[in-house]
Design a protein around this motif. Structure first.
Motif, PDB file in Angstrom:
ATOM      1  N   VAL A 254      -0.561  11.155  -2.246  1.00 15.01           N
ATOM      2  CA  VAL A 254      -0.282  12.249  -1.697  1.00 15.01           C
ATOM      3  C   VAL A 254       0.239  13.289  -2.722  1.00 15.01           C
ATOM      4  CG1 VAL A 254       1.655  13.305  -0.073  1.00 15.01           C
ATOM      5  CG2 VAL A 254       0.163  11.248   0.564  1.00 15.01           C
ATOM      6  N   VAL A 255       1.248  12.696  -3.549  1.00 13.81           N
ATOM      7  CA  VAL A 255       1.686  13.480  -4.588  1.00 13.81           C
ATOM      8  C   VAL A 255       0.637  14.121  -5.598  1.00 13.81           C
ATOM      9  CG1 VAL A 255       3.063  13.587  -6.974  1.00 13.81           C
ATOM     10  CG2 VAL A 255       3.773  12.341  -4.775  1.00 13.81           C
ATOM     11  N   VAL A 256      -0.375  13.396  -5.892  1.00 17.70           N
ATOM     12  CA  VAL A 256      -1.554  14.037  -6.668  1.00 17.70           C
ATOM     13  C   VAL A 256      -2.454  14.932  -5.886  1.00 17.70           C
ATOM     14  CG1 VAL A 256      -3.796  13.258  -7.517  1.00 17.70           C
ATOM     15  CG2 VAL A 256      -1.891  11.677  -8.111  1.00 17.70           C
TER      16      VAL A 256
ATOM     17  N   PHE B 235       0.806  -1.092   0.232  1.00 17.02           N
ATOM     18  CA  PHE B 235      -0.018  -0.066  -0.099  1.00 17.02           C
ATOM     19  C   PHE B 235       0.723   1.469   0.140  1.00 17.02           C
ATOM     20  CE2 PHE B 235      -3.044  -2.888   2.113  1.00 17.02           C
ATOM     21  CZ  PHE B 235      -4.018  -2.890   1.074  1.00 17.02           C
ATOM     22  N   LEU B 236       1.981   1.186   0.336  1.00 16.84           N
ATOM     23  CA  LEU B 236       3.143   2.352   0.269  1.00 16.84           C
ATOM     24  C   LEU B 236       3.132   3.116  -0.891  1.00 16.84           C
ATOM     25  CD1 LEU B 236       4.803   3.979   2.541  1.00 16.84           C
ATOM     26  CD2 LEU B 236       6.804   2.422   1.641  1.00 16.84           C
ATOM     27  N   PRO B 237       3.324   2.322  -2.050  1.00 14.09           N
ATOM     28  CA  PRO B 237       3.350   3.293  -3.426  1.00 14.09           C
ATOM     29  C   PRO B 237       1.930   3.848  -3.668  1.00 14.09           C
ATOM     30  CG  PRO B 237       4.246   0.975  -3.802  1.00 14.09           C
ATOM     31  CD  PRO B 237       3.700   1.204  -2.367  1.00 14.09           C
ATOM     32  N   ILE B 238       0.871   3.313  -3.383  1.00 16.38           N
ATOM     33  CA  ILE B 238      -0.538   3.930  -3.434  1.00 16.38           C
ATOM     34  C   ILE B 238      -0.711   5.193  -2.785  1.00 16.38           C
ATOM     35  CG2 ILE B 238      -2.988   3.483  -3.389  1.00 16.38           C
ATOM     36  CD1 ILE B 238      -2.516   0.624  -3.967  1.00 16.38           C
TER      37      ILE B 238
END
Length: 56
Positions: A12-14, A4-7
């Protein structure tokens, strides 16, 4: 949790990008615009009596 970390990071970036873009452009809603000249209906909304003629 590691899958789930990359999601989470991408969300957060979006979110940060959307917040920065919205601050830069500051688009106004068409419902926030005020009319340039009051007609009789909008004058009543502002408490102005349109039957009184101030040009007398």
């Amino acid at each position: 949790m590691r899958e789930f970390l990359p999601i989470i990071i991408s969300l957060v970036v979006v979110f940060v990008l959307v917040a920065l873009i919205s601050r830069r452009f500051k688009l106004s809603s068409r419902y926030e615009r005020k009319p340039r000249q009051l007609n009789t209906w909008s004058a009543l909304d502002h408490g102005i009596d349109p039957t009184l003629d101030e040009k007398l």
